[in-house]
Each structure stands twice: as structure tokens, then as C-alpha cells.
Write an enzyme that holds these catalytic residues in place. Structure first.
Site, PDB file in Angstrom:
ATOM      1  CB  CYS A  83      -2.807   2.706  -3.022  1.00 36.19           C
ATOM      2  SG  CYS A  83      -1.661   1.335  -3.319  1.00 36.19           S
TER       3      CYS A  83
ATOM      4  CG  ASP B  76      -3.919   5.544   3.816  1.00 29.45           C
ATOM      5  OD1 ASP B  76      -4.395   4.949   2.829  1.00 29.45           O
ATOM      6  OD2 ASP B  76      -3.243   4.972   4.696  1.00 29.45           O
TER       7      ASP B  76
ATOM      8  CG  HIS C   1      -1.894   1.167   1.225  1.00 30.13           C
ATOM      9  ND1 HIS C   1      -2.799   1.367   0.202  1.00 30.13           N
ATOM     10  CD2 HIS C   1      -2.092   2.190   2.104  1.00 30.13           C
ATOM     11  CE1 HIS C   1      -3.523   2.451   0.462  1.00 30.13           C
ATOM     12  NE2 HIS C   1      -3.109   2.963   1.600  1.00 30.13           N
TER      13      HIS C   1
END
Length: 227
Positions: A166, A123, A106
Site C-alpha cells: 500500500c 486507496d 494501511h
């Protein structure tokens, strides 16, 4: 033979070398690797040339987080001149294994704005998966910024709708922050760049993945100039 083809160097851009396999990552629904993020950060540095702005490559951000020796970290940080930067962008990865190259699953983005004296963590996961790792980078970086900046999780960070974009969100948010800084960053200490993140939507991220692929292919096709 397939491995050698994937490892073929296709582009040298500033200090970044891209390989054939990087194009395959961009073509499909794949998690971005360090090289693609480093390439696009280098590209943004060319688009927004300023000694005030520092876009930190993933490998350096990772070492800031995982370096076990304070003296080694000091020697590593001083050439970055963090105390002179007004905007610093650091890609955060959840890999903690220094023996595993390009590990983790991630990406997120930590942004420091000197004018507002804050580190903001963006995030794109629904549960802020990288909060621990971002705070580690914040704690390691703060002493070198000549500031007492606080840390903030941004609850309104655009959220990904799949398990692989991401890294593209990191690039899209980094681009939006650089655009904000270049246009009005020094006047927006209170609101920061948050309104600029409205442009970071799932459809825009999908387009950006294709745009980066096109950018690389365009640079590959560009005539080489002699020094």
C-alpha cells in the site's frame, strides 16, 4: 548489537534521516514506514520544485488528523501556507493512537487540486479501508485551503494484489500526480490525473520498490559536498 546496526544512520536527505533498517524494509515484502514515505516525498519535492506543490510528510498528516485542540492545529497549519498551494498531497494512515509511533497497517493518499476544487482519495485496498481517516484529514485541512473543495473517493484507483505494498502505491500515485501537474495539470481540471494512473500496475510497483532502494544506495555512494 543487531538493534544498533538496524538503527545505524545511513543517509541524511534534506530533513530526512534514513536508517539501516529502512533498506531491509525495501528489500523484502514489507509494509513501508513513515521514514521511507517522507524520504520519497522529499525526493519528489526536489524533482518538482514549486511553491504551488506541497507534499506533506506522514507525521504532519497524522497530526492534522489527530490533533485534539483547534488552536494548536491552527498554529501548526499556518506555516504550511495551504491557501497558496495549488496541489497538496497527504499520506493517510489508519493509525489513531497518538502514543504509538509508526502505528497503523494501511496507507492511502489524499490529493487536493485547487484548479478543480476537489480532494481526491486514492486507496489501493479493495474496500477503501482508509475512507474514514481520509475524510478526517479532509475536514481538518479544508478550512485552511481558502476553498470550498469537495471530497471524492476515486473508484478507479489502482489496486494492490498483496497485503504490504500500500505504501509503494501511495508513492507511485504521488509521482504520477506530480508528473501530471508538471506536464498539463493546469489544463486538465475535468479529467485530472486519472489517465496517468494507468502506469501504476502491480509490476510497476514492484519495480518502484527496487528503484527506491537503488536511489537510496546511489545517494549513499554520492560524494559528500562541503557547505
Amino acid at each position: 548489537m543487531a538493534k544498533s546496526g538496524a538503527d545505524e544512520k545511513i543517509l541524511s536527505y534534506n530533513d530526512v534521516v534514513l536508517r539501516r533498517s529502512d533498506l531491509d524494509i525495501l528489500k523484502g515484502p514489507n509494509y513501508l514506514n513513515d521514514r521511507i514515505i517522507e524520504f520519497y516525498f522529499s525526493y519528489l519535492s526536489s524533482l518538482f520544485p514549486s511553491d504551488d506543490i506541497l507534499l506533506v510528510p506522514p507525521s504532519i498528516a497524522f497530526w492534522i488528523k489527530e490533533c485534539p485542540d483547534p488552536e494548536s492545529l491552527k498554529d501548526f497549519m499556518e506555516p504550511l501556507h495551504l491557501s497558496q498551494r495549488k496541489l497538496i498531497l497527504l499520506p493517510i494512515n489508519d493509525n489513531s493512537n497518538v502514543c504509538m509511533a509508526e502505528g497503523g497497517s494501511h496507507w492511502s493518499l489524499l490529493a487536493f487540486d485547487r484548479n478543480s476544487n476537489v480532494f481526491v482519495h486514492h486507496d489501493s485496498s479493495s474496500g477503501c479501508m482508509n475512507e474514514y481517516h481520509a475524510k478526517q484529514v479532509y475536514k481538518a485541512t479544508l478550512p485552511y485551503t481558502s476553498s470550498n473543495a469537495t471530497y471524492k473517493e476515486c473508484p478507479n484507483t489502482p489496486k494492490q494484489v498483496n497485503g504490504y505494498d500500500c505504501g509503494v502505491y501511495v508513492l507511485a500515485i504521488a509521482r504520477a500526480i506530480c508528473q501530471w501537474y508538471a506536464s498539463s495539470g493546469t489544463q486538465d481540471a475535468d479529467t485530472l490525473w486519472f489517465s496517468h494512473l494507468e502506469q501504476v500496475t502491480p509490476s510497476a510497483v514492484s519495480v518502484m520498490r527496487n528503484d527506491i532502494l537503488g536511489l537510496i544506495k546511489g545517494l549513499m555512494a554520492a560524494p559528500k559536498t562541503l557547505a
